[in-house]
Design an enzyme around this catalytic site. Structure first.
Site, PDB file in Angstrom:
ATOM      1  N   HIS A 179       0.443  10.355  -7.127  1.00  0.00           N
ATOM      2  CA  HIS A 179       1.544  10.837  -6.454  1.00  0.00           C
ATOM      3  C   HIS A 179       2.218  12.144  -6.993  1.00  0.00           C
ATOM      4  O   HIS A 179       2.709  13.253  -6.439  1.00  0.00           O
ATOM      5  CB  HIS A 179       2.961   9.592  -6.310  1.00  0.00           C
ATOM      6  CG  HIS A 179       2.754   8.408  -5.569  1.00  0.00           C
ATOM      7  ND1 HIS A 179       2.859   7.323  -6.074  1.00  0.00           N
ATOM      8  CD2 HIS A 179       2.219   8.373  -4.343  1.00  0.00           C
ATOM      9  CE1 HIS A 179       2.638   6.562  -5.092  1.00  0.00           C
ATOM     10  NE2 HIS A 179       2.072   7.115  -4.106  1.00  0.00           N
TER      11      HIS A 179
ATOM     12  N   LYS B   4       8.215  -4.645   3.231  1.00  0.00           N
ATOM     13  CA  LYS B   4       7.491  -4.744   2.140  1.00  0.00           C
ATOM     14  C   LYS B   4       8.199  -5.487   0.738  1.00  0.00           C
ATOM     15  O   LYS B   4       9.188  -5.194   0.558  1.00  0.00           O
ATOM     16  CB  LYS B   4       6.605  -3.681   1.687  1.00  0.00           C
ATOM     17  CG  LYS B   4       5.339  -3.352   2.460  1.00  0.00           C
ATOM     18  CD  LYS B   4       4.566  -2.172   1.387  1.00  0.00           C
ATOM     19  CE  LYS B   4       3.713  -1.528   2.360  1.00  0.00           C
ATOM     20  NZ  LYS B   4       3.230  -0.441   1.682  1.00  0.00           N
TER      21      LYS B   4
ATOM     22  N   ARG C  42      -6.929  10.170   0.031  1.00  0.00           N
ATOM     23  CA  ARG C  42      -7.695   9.982  -0.897  1.00  0.00           C
ATOM     24  C   ARG C  42      -9.182   9.685  -0.390  1.00  0.00           C
ATOM     25  O   ARG C  42     -10.211  10.148  -1.277  1.00  0.00           O
ATOM     26  CB  ARG C  42      -7.563   8.795  -1.718  1.00  0.00           C
ATOM     27  CG  ARG C  42      -6.083   8.709  -2.488  1.00  0.00           C
ATOM     28  CD  ARG C  42      -5.471   7.377  -2.842  1.00  0.00           C
ATOM     29  NE  ARG C  42      -5.386   6.568  -1.624  1.00  0.00           N
ATOM     30  CZ  ARG C  42      -4.571   5.593  -1.718  1.00  0.00           C
ATOM     31  NH1 ARG C  42      -4.144   4.899  -2.783  1.00  0.00           N
ATOM     32  NH2 ARG C  42      -4.270   4.935  -0.553  1.00  0.00           N
TER      33      ARG C  42
ATOM     34  N   SER D 143      -0.826   2.271  -6.035  1.00  0.00           N
ATOM     35  CA  SER D 143       0.193   1.521  -6.614  1.00  0.00           C
ATOM     36  C   SER D 143       0.003  -0.105  -6.859  1.00  0.00           C
ATOM     37  O   SER D 143       0.081  -0.699  -7.699  1.00  0.00           O
ATOM     38  CB  SER D 143       1.404   1.774  -5.895  1.00  0.00           C
ATOM     39  OG  SER D 143       1.877   3.039  -5.770  1.00  0.00           O
TER      40      SER D 143
HETATM   41  O1  PNS Z   1       3.206   5.138   0.658  1.00  0.00           O
HETATM   42  P1  PNS Z   1       3.244   4.656   2.007  1.00  0.00           P
HETATM   43  O2  PNS Z   1       3.481   3.139   1.859  1.00  0.00           O
HETATM   44  O3  PNS Z   1       1.603   4.683   2.484  1.00  0.00           O
HETATM   45  O4  PNS Z   1       4.113   5.289   2.854  1.00  0.00           O
HETATM   46  C1  PNS Z   1       4.077   5.063   4.205  1.00  0.00           C
HETATM   47  C2  PNS Z   1       5.334   5.687   5.000  1.00  0.00           C
HETATM   48  C3  PNS Z   1       6.618   5.600   4.126  1.00  0.00           C
HETATM   49  C4  PNS Z   1       5.145   7.343   4.907  1.00  0.00           C
HETATM   50  C5  PNS Z   1       5.306   5.210   6.509  1.00  0.00           C
HETATM   51  O5  PNS Z   1       5.459   3.622   6.570  1.00  0.00           O
HETATM   52  C6  PNS Z   1       6.885   5.415   7.183  1.00  0.00           C
HETATM   53  O6  PNS Z   1       6.917   6.783   7.461  1.00  0.00           O
HETATM   54  N1  PNS Z   1       7.741   4.713   7.336  1.00  0.00           N
HETATM   55  C7  PNS Z   1       8.881   5.021   8.097  1.00  0.00           C
HETATM   56  C8  PNS Z   1       9.006   4.305   9.435  1.00  0.00           C
HETATM   57  C9  PNS Z   1       8.253   5.272  10.471  1.00  0.00           C
HETATM   58  O7  PNS Z   1       8.586   6.123  10.723  1.00  0.00           O
HETATM   59  N2  PNS Z   1       7.087   4.770  10.968  1.00  0.00           N
HETATM   60  C10 PNS Z   1       6.325   5.312  12.334  1.00  0.00           C
HETATM   61  C11 PNS Z   1       5.228   6.165  11.577  1.00  0.00           C
HETATM   62  S1  PNS Z   1       3.924   5.324  11.380  1.00  0.00           S
END
Ligand code: PNS
Length: 166
Positions: free
Chosen positions: A20, A44, A93, A131
């Site tokens: 990150h 989560k 990745r 993570s």
């Molecule tokens: O680090 P992560 O857990 O891979 O991040 C995921 C994240 C936070 C980018 C994604 O879950 C997100 O944007 N969540 C907010 C809700 C949303 O907008 N969902 C629709 C898009 S899939």
């Protein structure tokens, strides 16, 4: 290309890894203002409270003047609209990241057509990092100092005081 570019780098950051931080440093060189936005995830089960993640990321990015640490709930595209950011930054990745990130980018663009997702390839030395695995290594007494910065290692260890260090 707008004169002043604001991008959002969203994620769970539970906890922030060297991967990150690598992305934040590289992303901050590409835009005027980079908002690292931590999802207030109610579904989560997180190891670190939102406040702890904000604190860690602030400490770890204090040397980057154009990086802001923030948090959001609800849809990412709505948050991006509120913050006046049309650019979302994400890291890739491997191929499985590509597949899920592609879906997310297309969904986000469908919901808010102004949204452009920009991907940076993870650095080779971070491409296997997650993570979830870092938490597991520390929980099982392993040494995670190659994967997360020292302050983060200490904070994870503090969550598992009974685990014996190998
Ligand atoms: O680090 P992560 O857990 O891979 O991040 C995921 C994240 C936070 C980018 C994604 O879950 C997100 O944007 N969540 C907010 C809700 C949303 O907008 N969902 C629709 C898009 S899939």
């Amino acid at each position: 290309m707008p004169n002043s570019l604001t991008a959002i780098y969203p994620g769970s950051f539970d906890p922030p890894t060297k991967g990150h931080l690598d992305l934040i440093a590289r992303g901050s060189r590409l835009v005027n203002h980079l908002i690292v936005a931590i999802l207030k995830n109610t579904q989560k089960q997180a190891l670190f409270a939102l406040e702890e993640r904000v604190e860690m990321l602030k400490e770890l990015t204090a040397h980057l003047p154009n990086v802001e640490i923030a948090s959001f709930d609800g849809l990412l595209v709505d948050y991006a609209a509120r913050r006046g950011a049309d650019t979302i930054l994400r890291g890739i990745r491997d191929v499985s990241d590509y597949e899920s990130e592609l879906r997310m980018a297309l969904l986000n663009r469908r919901m808010r057509p102004e949204t452009e997702t920009v991907f940076l390839m993870a650095s080779a030395e971070c491409s296997f990092l997650s993570s979830r695995m870092v938490k597991e290594i520390v929980m099982l007494g392993g040494d995670a100092s190659a994967f997360v910065p020292e302050p983060v290692v200490r904070r994870i260890q503090a969550k598992f005081p009974t685990v014996t260090k190998r």
